[in-house]
Design a protein around this motif. Structure first.
Motif, mmCIF file in Angstrom:
data_model
loop_
_atom_site.group_PDB
_atom_site.id
_atom_site.type_symbol
_atom_site.label_atom_id
_atom_site.label_comp_id
_atom_site.label_asym_id
_atom_site.label_seq_id
_atom_site.Cartn_x
_atom_site.Cartn_y
_atom_site.Cartn_z
ATOM 1 N N ASN A 8 0.693 -1.099 -0.084
ATOM 2 C CA ASN A 8 0.088 0.088 -0.142
ATOM 3 C C ASN A 8 0.575 1.301 -0.033
ATOM 4 O O ASN A 8 0.652 2.187 0.589
ATOM 5 C CB ASN A 8 -0.821 0.096 1.378
ATOM 6 N N GLN A 9 2.101 1.151 -0.726
ATOM 7 C CA GLN A 9 3.118 2.310 -0.640
ATOM 8 C C GLN A 9 2.479 2.976 -1.929
ATOM 9 O O GLN A 9 3.166 2.433 -2.778
ATOM 10 C CB GLN A 9 4.416 1.966 -0.446
ATOM 11 N N ASN A 10 2.138 4.080 -1.965
ATOM 12 C CA ASN A 10 2.144 4.901 -3.204
ATOM 13 C C ASN A 10 3.349 5.604 -3.418
ATOM 14 O O ASN A 10 3.519 6.573 -2.717
ATOM 15 C CB ASN A 10 0.786 5.926 -3.302
ATOM 16 N N ILE A 11 3.971 5.638 -4.759
ATOM 17 C CA ILE A 11 5.147 6.385 -5.081
ATOM 18 C C ILE A 11 4.650 7.148 -6.317
ATOM 19 O O ILE A 11 4.224 6.617 -7.018
ATOM 20 C CB ILE A 11 6.492 5.630 -5.101
ATOM 21 N N SER A 12 4.979 8.347 -6.320
ATOM 22 C CA SER A 12 4.808 9.126 -7.252
ATOM 23 C C SER A 12 5.832 9.202 -8.406
ATOM 24 O O SER A 12 6.818 9.509 -7.743
ATOM 25 C CB SER A 12 4.489 10.721 -6.846
ATOM 26 N N HIS A 13 5.845 8.743 -9.525
ATOM 27 C CA HIS A 13 6.810 8.796 -10.257
ATOM 28 C C HIS A 13 7.471 10.048 -10.939
ATOM 29 O O HIS A 13 8.523 10.220 -11.598
ATOM 30 C CB HIS A 13 6.684 7.809 -11.678
ATOM 31 N N GLY A 14 6.747 11.077 -10.701
ATOM 32 C CA GLY A 14 7.231 12.649 -10.876
ATOM 33 C C GLY A 14 8.505 13.274 -9.883
ATOM 34 O O GLY A 14 8.949 14.060 -10.319
ATOM 35 N N ASN A 15 8.478 12.415 -8.861
ATOM 36 C CA ASN A 15 9.215 12.977 -7.782
ATOM 37 C C ASN A 15 10.095 11.923 -6.945
ATOM 38 O O ASN A 15 10.074 11.840 -5.821
ATOM 39 C CB ASN A 15 8.465 13.788 -6.874
ATOM 40 N N ILE A 16 10.688 11.264 -8.001
ATOM 41 C CA ILE A 16 11.600 10.220 -7.204
ATOM 42 C C ILE A 16 12.941 10.892 -6.899
ATOM 43 O O ILE A 16 13.488 11.865 -7.678
ATOM 44 C CB ILE A 16 11.923 9.055 -8.665
ATOM 45 N N PRO A 17 13.415 10.501 -5.733
ATOM 46 C CA PRO A 17 14.776 11.095 -5.222
ATOM 47 C C PRO A 17 15.815 10.763 -6.337
ATOM 48 O O PRO A 17 16.030 9.616 -6.639
ATOM 49 C CB PRO A 17 15.080 10.660 -3.974
ATOM 50 N N LYS A 18 16.646 11.839 -6.799
ATOM 51 C CA LYS A 18 17.596 11.463 -7.929
ATOM 52 C C LYS A 18 18.538 10.768 -7.120
ATOM 53 O O LYS A 18 19.303 10.007 -7.953
ATOM 54 C CB LYS A 18 18.125 12.884 -8.488
ATOM 55 N N HIS A 19 18.998 11.217 -6.122
ATOM 56 C CA HIS A 19 20.251 10.520 -5.364
ATOM 57 C C HIS A 19 19.984 10.105 -4.103
ATOM 58 O O HIS A 19 19.387 10.792 -3.194
ATOM 59 C CB HIS A 19 21.513 11.781 -5.205
ATOM 60 N N ILE A 20 19.994 8.769 -3.864
ATOM 61 C CA ILE A 20 19.970 7.909 -2.569
ATOM 62 C C ILE A 20 20.954 7.521 -2.037
ATOM 63 O O ILE A 20 21.655 6.864 -2.645
ATOM 64 C CB ILE A 20 18.611 6.931 -2.832
ATOM 65 N N ALA A 21 21.278 7.738 -0.704
ATOM 66 C CA ALA A 21 22.464 7.214 0.136
ATOM 67 C C ALA A 21 21.927 6.308 1.075
ATOM 68 O O ALA A 21 21.018 6.592 1.607
ATOM 69 C CB ALA A 21 23.307 8.323 0.543
ATOM 70 N N ASP A 227 13.789 -4.677 1.064
ATOM 71 C CA ASP A 227 13.361 -4.770 -0.199
ATOM 72 C C ASP A 227 12.884 -3.812 -0.937
ATOM 73 O O ASP A 227 12.715 -2.812 -0.392
ATOM 74 C CB ASP A 227 12.695 -6.070 -0.014
ATOM 75 N N ALA A 228 12.372 -4.101 -2.022
ATOM 76 C CA ALA A 228 11.639 -2.998 -2.954
ATOM 77 C C ALA A 228 10.600 -2.362 -2.256
ATOM 78 O O ALA A 228 10.429 -1.112 -2.311
ATOM 79 C CB ALA A 228 11.302 -3.727 -4.326
ATOM 80 N N THR A 229 9.831 -3.189 -1.736
ATOM 81 C CA THR A 229 8.490 -2.588 -0.656
ATOM 82 C C THR A 229 9.249 -1.578 0.430
ATOM 83 O O THR A 229 8.645 -0.720 0.586
ATOM 84 C CB THR A 229 7.800 -3.729 0.077
ATOM 85 N N SER A 230 10.207 -1.782 1.199
ATOM 86 C CA SER A 230 10.875 -0.973 1.892
ATOM 87 C C SER A 230 11.368 0.130 1.180
ATOM 88 O O SER A 230 11.170 1.480 2.067
ATOM 89 C CB SER A 230 12.159 -1.635 2.588
ATOM 90 N N LEU A 231 12.144 0.239 0.183
ATOM 91 C CA LEU A 231 12.361 1.342 -0.635
ATOM 92 C C LEU A 231 11.397 2.095 -0.973
ATOM 93 O O LEU A 231 11.534 3.332 -0.770
ATOM 94 C CB LEU A 231 13.377 0.871 -1.749
ATOM 95 N N ASN A 232 10.270 1.729 -1.351
ATOM 96 C CA ASN A 232 9.153 2.253 -1.690
ATOM 97 C C ASN A 232 8.671 3.176 -0.562
ATOM 98 O O ASN A 232 8.258 4.396 -0.348
ATOM 99 C CB ASN A 232 7.921 1.364 -2.390
ATOM 100 N N ARG A 233 8.470 2.508 0.515
ATOM 101 C CA ARG A 233 8.281 3.008 1.910
ATOM 102 C C ARG A 233 9.133 4.361 2.085
ATOM 103 O O ARG A 233 8.396 5.404 2.586
ATOM 104 C CB ARG A 233 8.282 2.250 2.958
ATOM 105 N N ALA A 234 10.471 4.285 1.874
ATOM 106 C CA ALA A 234 11.271 5.307 2.149
ATOM 107 C C ALA A 234 11.080 6.449 1.152
ATOM 108 O O ALA A 234 11.085 7.734 1.662
ATOM 109 C CB ALA A 234 12.623 4.815 2.043
ATOM 110 N N ILE A 235 10.757 6.068 -0.167
ATOM 111 C CA ILE A 235 10.441 7.138 -0.925
ATOM 112 C C ILE A 235 9.212 7.889 -0.778
ATOM 113 O O ILE A 235 9.024 8.974 -0.740
ATOM 114 C CB ILE A 235 10.469 6.521 -2.414
#
Ligand code: V07
Length: 251
Positions: A8-21, A227-235
């Protein structure tokens, strides 16, 4: 467009962080929980680097900077350090063809002259083989420490002044920035988002200058479980804090 995944994590593809550390913490704890040796955790962590890299590339992240080994990590037991120094070799033996196919560009920053020759050979080869790739930049921080990086920059700038190439009054933030190890990432030098796994909420000498304005997301998950879900949650968390309205950033 937005993507909804099974968490249930919506990520908007218009505002993906460019640089993730990412500070990839919790590999030892992941292993301990399973009654496995610490090195099994490092191996699982390495496999997860590949998974997260592919996913981040797929959603349009431009740079992923991963803290693989700090200048403090030499203090760990010799056999653990030895295993860690072989991971770049294993990583490329296992994943290089995939990374090339996925157009990923590998870069390494840190005090690399202090690495064992087999480690340095592996990372040099990887950078060489992917230097013309135009997809995600997979930037490994290897034998990296931010205070030492800043000291090195200060020394180089002082030398320029001493040699008469630079005036003290000409030293600006841009001068400092151009002497940091992230300088060749140019406008992407500063991460938009920092993630640290495994419950610790410190920077631990990672990118002290570059993280000045970054959003920070901390999670209790161990790195091999992230995982990918965790990354989506952070984004998603990043996007909630950092909404864009017609190019303006509303804080
Ligand atoms: C390391 C796996 C990830 C979790 C954190 C600690 C252990 C990938 C690399 C690597 C580094 C440079 C490079 C290619 C791969 C790596 C170390 C540790 C020292 F060019 N994972 N990983 N290097 N871990």
């Amino acid at each position: 467009m937005s993507t909804k995944n099974n968490d249930n994590q919506n990520i908007s593809h218009g505002n993906i962080p460019k640089h993730i550390a990412i500070i990839m913490d919790g590999n030892g704890r992941w292993a301990k929980k399973r009654l496995l040796p610490r090195i099994a955790g490092h191996k699982a962590g390495m496999n997860n680097v590949k998974k997260i890299t592919s996913y981040a590339n797929k959603i349009g992240v431009k740079v992923l900077t991963l803290y693989a080994f700090s200048t403090e990590n030499w203090k760990r037991p010799t056999d653990e350090v030895d295993y860690l120094m072989h991971l770049p070799v294993n990583f490329f033996d296992q994943f290089m063809p995939d990374l090339i196919a996925e157009n990923v560009k590998v870069q390494v920053m840190g005090f690399t002259d202090e690495l064992p020759s087999y480690t340095l050979n592996a990372v040099t080869r990887a950078q060489e083989q992917t230097k013309n790739n135009t997809g995600l930049i997979l930037n490994f921080a290897l034998n990296y420490g931010s205070r030492r990086e800043i000291v090195q920059a200060a020394k180089a700038i002082a030398l320029s002044v001493k040699q008469g190439e630079l005036d003290v009054d000409q030293i600006t933030e841009a001068t400092l920035q151009s002497h940091l190890m992230t300088h060749n990432l140019s406008e992407l030098a500063d991460p938009d988002l920092l993630i640290r796994t495994s419950g610790e909420e410190r920077l631990s000498n990672f990118l002290l200058w570059q993280l000045a304005y970054s959003e920070m997301v901390f999670t209790d998950e161990y790195w091999p479980d992230f995982d990918a879900t965790s990354l989506n949650r952070a984004i998603n968390e990043y996007q909630k804090r950092h909404r864009r309205y017609g190019g303006l950033v509303e804080k």
